[in-house]
Structures are given as structure tokens and as C-alpha cells.
Write a protein that holds these residues in place. Structure first.
Motif, PDB file in Angstrom:
ATOM      1  N   LYS A 141       0.837  -1.194   0.000  1.00 36.43           N
ATOM      2  CA  LYS A 141       0.000   0.000   0.000  1.00 36.43           C
ATOM      3  C   LYS A 141       0.875   1.248   0.000  1.00 36.43           C
ATOM      4  N   PHE A 142       0.562   2.171  -0.894  1.00 37.48           N
ATOM      5  CA  PHE A 142       1.344   3.404  -0.956  1.00 37.48           C
ATOM      6  C   PHE A 142       1.173   4.214   0.328  1.00 37.48           C
ATOM      7  N   ALA A 143      -0.025   4.234   0.888  1.00 36.48           N
ATOM      8  CA  ALA A 143      -0.270   4.970   2.134  1.00 36.48           C
ATOM      9  C   ALA A 143       0.565   4.397   3.273  1.00 36.48           C
ATOM     10  N   ALA A 144       0.709   3.082   3.321  1.00 43.69           N
ATOM     11  CA  ALA A 144       1.533   2.455   4.359  1.00 43.69           C
ATOM     12  C   ALA A 144       3.008   2.798   4.165  1.00 43.69           C
ATOM     13  N   TRP A 145       3.432   2.888   2.909  1.00 46.68           N
ATOM     14  CA  TRP A 145       4.817   3.283   2.604  1.00 46.68           C
ATOM     15  C   TRP A 145       5.101   4.685   3.124  1.00 46.68           C
ATOM     16  N   LEU A 146       4.132   5.572   3.032  1.00 47.85           N
ATOM     17  CA  LEU A 146       4.310   6.946   3.512  1.00 47.85           C
ATOM     18  C   LEU A 146       4.537   6.989   5.016  1.00 47.85           C
ATOM     19  N   VAL A 147       3.990   6.030   5.722  1.00 47.81           N
ATOM     20  CA  VAL A 147       4.199   5.946   7.176  1.00 47.81           C
ATOM     21  C   VAL A 147       5.493   5.196   7.484  1.00 47.81           C
ATOM     22  N   PHE A 148       5.741   4.139   6.737  1.00 48.37           N
ATOM     23  CA  PHE A 148       6.909   3.292   6.994  1.00 48.37           C
ATOM     24  C   PHE A 148       8.225   4.058   6.860  1.00 48.37           C
ATOM     25  N   VAL A 149       8.381   4.828   5.813  1.00 47.96           N
ATOM     26  CA  VAL A 149       9.673   5.453   5.512  1.00 47.96           C
ATOM     27  C   VAL A 149      10.188   6.331   6.654  1.00 47.96           C
ATOM     28  N   PRO A 150       9.418   7.302   7.161  1.00 47.32           N
ATOM     29  CA  PRO A 150       9.960   8.130   8.245  1.00 47.32           C
ATOM     30  C   PRO A 150      10.205   7.348   9.533  1.00 47.32           C
ATOM     31  N   VAL A 151       9.327   6.394   9.844  1.00 47.92           N
ATOM     32  CA  VAL A 151       9.521   5.586  11.057  1.00 47.92           C
ATOM     33  C   VAL A 151      10.781   4.746  10.926  1.00 47.92           C
ATOM     34  N   TRP A 152      10.955   4.113   9.782  1.00 56.80           N
ATOM     35  CA  TRP A 152      12.132   3.274   9.546  1.00 56.80           C
ATOM     36  C   TRP A 152      13.411   4.109   9.580  1.00 56.80           C
ATOM     37  N   ALA A 153      13.384   5.279   8.972  1.00 58.16           N
ATOM     38  CA  ALA A 153      14.576   6.127   8.941  1.00 58.16           C
ATOM     39  C   ALA A 153      15.047   6.459  10.354  1.00 58.16           C
ATOM     40  N   LEU A 154      14.105   6.759  11.249  1.00 56.23           N
ATOM     41  CA  LEU A 154      14.461   7.125  12.618  1.00 56.23           C
ATOM     42  C   LEU A 154      14.886   5.928  13.458  1.00 56.23           C
ATOM     43  N   LEU A 155      14.220   4.797  13.281  1.00 55.51           N
ATOM     44  CA  LEU A 155      14.470   3.658  14.152  1.00 55.51           C
ATOM     45  C   LEU A 155      15.564   2.716  13.657  1.00 55.51           C
ATOM     46  N   VAL A 156      15.827   2.728  12.353  1.00 51.71           N
ATOM     47  CA  VAL A 156      16.824   1.806  11.805  1.00 51.71           C
ATOM     48  C   VAL A 156      18.026   2.546  11.227  1.00 51.71           C
ATOM     49  N   TYR A 157      17.798   3.390  10.222  1.00 48.30           N
ATOM     50  CA  TYR A 157      18.944   4.012   9.555  1.00 48.30           C
ATOM     51  C   TYR A 157      19.745   4.920  10.485  1.00 48.30           C
ATOM     52  N   VAL A 158      19.060   5.776  11.197  1.00 51.46           N
ATOM     53  CA  VAL A 158      19.755   6.764  12.042  1.00 51.46           C
ATOM     54  C   VAL A 158      20.648   6.099  13.090  1.00 51.46           C
ATOM     55  N   PRO A 159      20.161   5.126  13.860  1.00 49.25           N
ATOM     56  CA  PRO A 159      21.066   4.481  14.825  1.00 49.25           C
ATOM     57  C   PRO A 159      22.268   3.804  14.178  1.00 49.25           C
ATOM     58  N   VAL A 160      22.048   3.090  13.072  1.00 46.56           N
ATOM     59  CA  VAL A 160      23.159   2.388  12.426  1.00 46.56           C
ATOM     60  C   VAL A 160      24.171   3.385  11.872  1.00 46.56           C
ATOM     61  N   ALA A 161      23.691   4.492  11.314  1.00 47.28           N
ATOM     62  CA  ALA A 161      24.614   5.527  10.826  1.00 47.28           C
ATOM     63  C   ALA A 161      25.477   6.052  11.972  1.00 47.28           C
ATOM     64  N   HIS A 162      24.882   6.193  13.150  1.00 48.56           N
ATOM     65  CA  HIS A 162      25.665   6.648  14.304  1.00 48.56           C
ATOM     66  C   HIS A 162      26.686   5.598  14.718  1.00 48.56           C
TER      67      HIS A 162
END
Length: 448
Positions: A141-162
Motif C-alpha cells: 500500500k502506498f499509504a503504508a509506505w508513507l508511514v513506513f519510511v519516516p519511522v524506519w529512517a528514525l528507528l533503523v537508519y539513524v542508529p546504524v549511521a551513528h
């Protein structure tokens, strides 16, 4: 006189060590940032050509909307948490720069403006999120993707980048694993997350039964070319300066892309009897994925081997989904996860002290120490990304629903979600009129 000379020497050293703006480095990083941002539209074309005609626009949109979503999250707090001073034992940064506060145009990171460094790192976060979309093409679902991306960026990408690049991050500062341009935060994270999401969603309708061939191979090749072009900014830009290390990373990137392409074609010719254009594009990307973590750590010979290994291994890995029954639509797992693992682990074999400034791989007399560190980093990052993404996916599936309706998936997400088609000749090339597949409200819009 000797005292004066010593003081002058110390002053010179201190001046060199202190942050100062270098216009050459700044100019190069401005160009590199633009190159990396271009990779996301390139990825959109690459993915768009690989899907069927009924989902082309949806695939393009998933990449393009990631640019907007990740940018907002990054500026709001992502940058501070990833690159702010360590706040919790090497796991996450602080909140000092929330909303980019405290960073002005005169602030300097090394030899470049801090705002430029933050923007360069933002482009990495954008494409990492967009990469995941390839694993769930045709059915999310495109609407679910709109929610997933910002949540994933904060919870997964940001910590690993640190962990990998941030001040005091445990992978770099405590473990001592090497990752020059993003094998861990970008490639392994996106691949492991893609695997988690495709398991949550389940396979596409007709998986392993219907032919799901790329609908536009010239588009795939164009996308791969833009990705390769942008990758020079991705890897050589990670030197954060116009210097010899950037030049070495640039050449290593070119070399590994070439051997990756040749390795994949060799496997296709030997296994299938035909070297394909899709194989050439995929092989080049596999080589580029693998050299991303290692381009600043290995010699030219090492880069050639890393690219070749990735091209060969990934060409087999993309077929694992049929044996293990997970529907990784566009081979995010087979190319990015597997290629990222190959490139990150081989640092422990081919790391050259002339590139790293100290650390050496197994073949250069460094023993198994660095190889062990690389393996620990791969397992830790992959496990974290998979586990957290699987959790996010499950929660979203229960709250908003992650998978598109069966009717929408059958008709195609371009029509049912975006009320558009990529081509005038109708859905799936069968010449069906637009109005025949649209709900009533969308029919009126299309006819208008």
C-alpha cells in the motif's frame, strides 16, 4: 632559536588539525552531494523498468516520495541523532542539533561547511530507504509506505549511521570495523530490511507461476547508468575532500563495477547460455554495492577482486528466493544484502595499510583480527535492521494494513492508487481502455 622554531612547527600542526574551510573540498562535496541525490531518480528508473507495466508509476513514486519524507525527518532530528555527540554508549547521538539548531553557515565540519556535510549524509539516508521498495514492489500500500519510511529512517537508519560514522559510534570507535562509504548503514541495512518486509507482506499474486519479466530493459539500463554515475559521488565523496583518497575511491569504484558486470555475465553465459542486458545492469550494481564499504580500504587489485566476487555470488543469490520461498521482487536481498556482506567482509581480507593508514587484512599480514571485526559488524547490523523492520512491518500491517487489496494488485497500483498509466496503450499492453479498470470516481477524473 630552536624554541621559536618548535613553537612555529606546533602552531602549523595545530592549524592543520583545526577545522578550517577549504574551497576545493567544499566544491567537490557540493558536486558529490548532487551526484548522490541523482542516484534516487536513477534507482526509480532502474526499479521502474524491472516491474510490469501496471506498476511502473507506483515504483517511481515510492522512490521520489522517499526524497521528501526522509529529508523532513533528517532535518527535524535524524542528523542530530546520527551525527551529534554520542549520548548513550555508542548507540545514538544527542539532541543538540534538533531542527538543525546551532548549525549556521559558518559552522565547519573538517574542511567543509557543516550544513553541506549534513546534506551529503542526507542523500545517503534517502536512497537507503528507497532501496527497500524494490523488495515489496507490486503489492505494498502506498499509504503504508508513507508511514513506513519516516519511522524506519528514525528507528533503523539513524542508529546504524551513528554506530558506523557518528562520534563515538560503537562499530567504529569500539569494535574497529571499517566501512568507508556505507556497506553497513546503506547496503546491509536496506537488504535486511527488504527481506523482513517481503516476509511480512508475503509473495505477489502468481509468484513462481506467472512470468514477471522487466517491462522496459532500456529503462533499466538507463537507471543503472545513472546509479553508476552517482556512485562516484557516493564513494569518492565520502573522502570529504578533493584529495588522493577520493581519487583512489573513484578508481576503485569504476574497477569494481566493471568486474561485477563481467562476473555476472560469465555466470549467465555458463549457466544459461545467454549474457543478458538485465544481467549486465545487475552485475554492475552488485560490484558497486560491494566496493562501497571497501573503496577506501583496498588497493586497485583488491577492488577488482571484490567486484568480481560480488558479480559471481550475487548472480546466484538472486535465485535463492525461489528455493526459500520469499518474494524479493527486484532482488534487493540478492544484490544489496549479499553484495554488502561480500564487500564488508572482504575488507578483512584485502585491507591495505597504504589505504587505511594502519589496519591490514588477512592477505596483507594482518591476521584474522580485522576479518573478525568485519563479521561481527555484519551480523550485528543485519540482525538489528531485520528485527526492527520486521516489527515495524507487523505493527503497520495491523494498524493501517501493509498489503494492497487483491483487486488493486491484480489491476495494477498505477491505476488504482494514482489514477494514471505509464503508457497510452492501456493496462499490461492489452489495449484496455482506462475507464474499464477504474472505480467510478476515477473514471470521471480520467475522462475529464
Amino acid at each position: 632559536m630552536q624554541f621559536v622554531q618548535t613553537v612555529e612547527t606546533l602552531d602549523t600542526v595545530n592549524l592543520a588539525a583545526a577545522p578550517h574551510l577549504d574551497t576545493g573540498d567544499t566544491a567537490w562535496l557540493l558536486a558529490a552531494t548532487a551526484l548522490v541525490l541523482l542516484m534516487t531518480p536513477g534507482l526509480a528508473l532502474f526499479y521502474g523498468g524491472m516491474v510490469r507495466t501496471k506498476s511502473v508509476l507506483n515504483m517511481l513514486m515510492m522512490s521520489f516520495v522517499s526524497i521528501a519524507l526522509v529529508t523532513v525527518v533528517w532535518l527535524a532530528g535524524g542528523y542530530s541523532l546520527a551525527f551529534g555527540d554520542d549520548a548513550f554508549g555508542g548507540l545514538i547521538g544527542g539532541l543538540r542539533h534538533v531542527g538543525m539548531s546551532g548549525i549556521g553557515p559558518d559552522s565547519v565540519h573538517g574542511t567543509v561547511p557543516t550544513l553541506l556535510f549534513a546534506t551529503f549524509q542526507l542523500t545517503f539516508a534517502i536512497i537507503t530507504a528507497a532501496l527497500i521498495s524494490g523488495a515489496i514492489a507490486d503489492r505494498a500500500k502506498f499509504a503504508a509506505w508513507l508511514v513506513f519510511v519516516p519511522v524506519w529512517a528514525l528507528l533503523v537508519y539513524v542508529p546504524v549511521a551513528h554506530w558506523v560514522w557518528g562520534p563515538g559510534g560503537w562499530v567504529q570507535a569500539r569494535l574497529g570495523a571499517l566501512d568507508f562509504a556505507g556497506g553497513l548503514p546503506v547496503e546491509i541495512t536496506s537488504g535486511a530490511s527488504g527481506l523482513a518486509l517481503c516476509l511480512v507482506l508475503g509473495p505477489r499474486l502468481g509468484f513462481k507461476k506467472d512470468a514477471m519479466r522487466p517491462h522496459n530493459l532500456p529503462m533499466v539500463m538507463l537507471g543503472a547508468g545513472l546509479l553508476w554515475f552517482g556512485w562516484f559521488g557516493f564513494n569518492a565523496g565520502s573522502a570529504l575532500g578533493a584529495n588522493g583518497l577520493a581519487a583512489a575511491a573513484f578508481l576503485n569504484t569504476l574497477a569494481a563495477g566493471c568486474t561485477g558486470l563481467l562476473g555476472w555475465l560469465f555466470v549467465e553465459q555458463k549457466r544459461d547460455g545467454h549474457p543478458t542486458t538485465l544481467g549486465a545492469a545487475s552485475g554492475a550494481v552488485a560490484g558497486l554495492v560491494a566496493i562501497t564499504p571497501s573503496c577506501g580500504s583496498v588497493s586497485l587489485l583488491g577492488a577488482l577482486v571484490v567486484g568480481l566476487a560480488a558479480g559471481v555470488v550475487c548472480s546466484y543469490a538472486v535465485g535463492w528466493k525461489f528455493r526459500l520461498n520469499y518474494d524479493d521482487s527486484l532482488d534487493v536481498v540478492g544484490v544489496h544484502l549479499v553484495g554488502g556482506i561480500v564487500g564488508t567482509v572482504l575488507i578483512g581480507v584485502f585491507a591495505d595499510a597504504t589505504m587505511t593508514g594502519g589496519a591490514e587484512g588477512l592477505l596483507y599480514g594482518g591476521g584474522f583480527g580485522q576479518l573478525g571485526k568485519q563479521l561481527v559488524a555484519v551480523v550485528a547490523v543485519g540482525a538489528y535492521a531485520f528485527t526492527v523492520t520486521y516489527g515495524i512491518g507487523k505493527v503497520l500491517d495491523k494498524v493501517v494494513g501493509l498489503r494492497a487489496d487483491e483487486e488493486h494488485e491484480h489491476t495494477g497500483l498505477d491505476l488504482t492508487v494514482h489514477a494514471e498509466t505509464a503508457y497510452d496503450h492501456g493496462v499490461l499492453g492489452h489495449g484496455a481502455p482506462v475507464s474499464s479498470s477504474l472505480p467510478t470516481a476515477q473514471k470521471a477524473k480520467a475522462q475529464a
